[in-house]
Motif scaffolding. Structure first.
Motif, PDB file in Angstrom:
ATOM      1  N   VAL A  10     -13.565   2.181   2.640  1.00 33.96           N
ATOM      2  CA  VAL A  10     -12.930   3.131   1.969  1.00 33.96           C
ATOM      3  C   VAL A  10     -12.821   2.680   0.475  1.00 33.96           C
ATOM      4  O   VAL A  10     -12.455   1.554   0.216  1.00 33.96           O
ATOM      5  N   SER A  11     -12.877   3.636  -0.508  1.00 34.10           N
ATOM      6  CA  SER A  11     -12.621   3.205  -1.692  1.00 34.10           C
ATOM      7  C   SER A  11     -11.398   3.285  -2.192  1.00 34.10           C
ATOM      8  O   SER A  11     -10.574   4.030  -1.681  1.00 34.10           O
ATOM      9  N   MET A  12     -10.960   2.623  -3.349  1.00 34.49           N
ATOM     10  CA  MET A  12      -9.584   2.804  -3.727  1.00 34.49           C
ATOM     11  C   MET A  12      -9.294   4.093  -4.226  1.00 34.49           C
ATOM     12  O   MET A  12      -8.044   4.715  -4.100  1.00 34.49           O
ATOM     13  N   SER A  18     -10.707   6.946  -3.199  1.00 31.70           N
ATOM     14  CA  SER A  18     -10.511   8.006  -1.985  1.00 31.70           C
ATOM     15  C   SER A  18      -9.508   7.418  -1.249  1.00 31.70           C
ATOM     16  O   SER A  18      -8.842   8.597  -0.678  1.00 31.70           O
ATOM     17  N   ALA A  19      -8.756   6.206  -1.251  1.00 32.76           N
ATOM     18  CA  ALA A  19      -7.314   6.078  -0.645  1.00 32.76           C
ATOM     19  C   ALA A  19      -6.385   6.292  -1.427  1.00 32.76           C
ATOM     20  O   ALA A  19      -5.356   5.963  -0.802  1.00 32.76           O
ATOM     21  N   ILE A  79      -5.254  11.777  -1.731  1.00 35.19           N
ATOM     22  CA  ILE A  79      -4.078  11.915  -0.942  1.00 35.19           C
ATOM     23  C   ILE A  79      -2.837  12.361  -1.800  1.00 35.19           C
ATOM     24  O   ILE A  79      -1.935  13.238  -1.274  1.00 35.19           O
ATOM     25  N   GLN A 102      -0.663   0.349  -1.080  1.00 34.95           N
ATOM     26  CA  GLN A 102      -0.105   0.579   0.528  1.00 34.95           C
ATOM     27  C   GLN A 102       1.274   0.139   0.409  1.00 34.95           C
ATOM     28  O   GLN A 102       1.882   0.947   1.493  1.00 34.95           O
ATOM     29  N   LEU A 137       2.010   4.548  -1.925  1.00 34.92           N
ATOM     30  CA  LEU A 137       1.781   5.603  -0.857  1.00 34.92           C
ATOM     31  C   LEU A 137       3.270   5.992  -0.265  1.00 34.92           C
ATOM     32  O   LEU A 137       3.600   7.012  -0.264  1.00 34.92           O
TER      33      LEU A 137
END
Lengths: 169, 169
Positions: free
Chosen positions: B3-5, B7-8, B12, B135, B139
């Motif tokens: 997963v790319s940074m 897209s993460a 979101i 993370q 988030l």
């Protein structure tokens, strides 16, 4: 470099669930100081048409477990919804974290393009890729139910702060 | 695959902030039906020592913007905390989403190992890698403040459900 599906899922869920159990500890301590039965928390609701506290904790753990089962292509362990105490809920959370830790990171990595199908109680099943399942369903749902748990405890007067929510370094 | 940074993170945050603006629309409609001034929402709190609704929305947008500025190595655009209406808050959220969309994904990708330093109002700055910043800090914080916004509106009687929280497919 990039992020692996495992590092983008299991550690985040395990961290939030671990934090949640520290909130339950503080809720228990608060009940003891105020001399009320800590089982009273379980029926609290922020609105009469919202799920109660006990369900918020159960579902937070269930979704984390389900998400890691789906992403790790493992069987989802269903738990009976029979807890009647904070300690029972804390044990459900601990078992969930142990289940997540039992899934090898290598089984989860590479799941980003795998098809994930989520049956619904009514209507058609939801279809995701592993990545969209994590980002649009699993992460928001785990944060929803953990944060609602926190909100109910704050609303009930338990002394919690942002550091409790985020957890240690 | 991984997963790319980007897209993460950005999609979101943009999704949750877009959802939040649909909650504000429903809050406005609820106020009109009930004939009260929708600015009344801004001072609501779940507990007297928690931040009010207006701050929950501001901070949800600020953290999303700050996170993408840090991960994209761009300047963080500060906004004045001067909104007095739901529409003012919705505009802050829209500007935040537009800012996030202005940051090229390629600037964010590869940020997982970059050092991120977050000054604190008191005490030592927090040190993260891009990945741990996303993370453990960004988030959870964005979900905290968006979910608290949702919780306050539900508690205030606005008709919202899980589908509003999660947003469309």
């Amino acid at each position: 470099m990039t992020v692996s599906m495992h590092s983008a899922s299991a550690p985040i869920f395990a961290r939030m669930l671990g934090n949640l159990n520290t909130w339950l500890d503080k809720a228990q301590a608060h009940a003891e100081v105020k001399k009320f039965d800590s089982a009273n928390y379980l029926a609290l609701r922020l609105a009469p048409d919202m799920l109660p506290f006990v369900s918020q904790v159960r579902i937070a753990s269930d979704i984390a477990r389900l998400a890691m089962a789906k992403l790790g292509d493992a069987e989802y362990p269903r738990y009976a919804d029979d807890e009647t105490t904070l300690e029972g809920l804390a044990e459900r959370v601990r078992k969930t974290v142990a289940f997540m830790q039992s899934i090898d990171a290598a089984r989860v990595d590479g799941s980003e393009a795998r098809e994930i199908v989520l049956p619904q109680r009514t209507g058609d099943p939801l279809h995701f890729t592993g990545e969209s399942f994590l980002q649009r369903w699993a992460l928001p749902n785990v944060f929803f139910h953990t944060t609602m748990t926190y909100a109910l405890l704050r609303h009930a007067g338990v002394e919690l702060g942002k550091a409790d929510y985020l957890g240690g370094p």
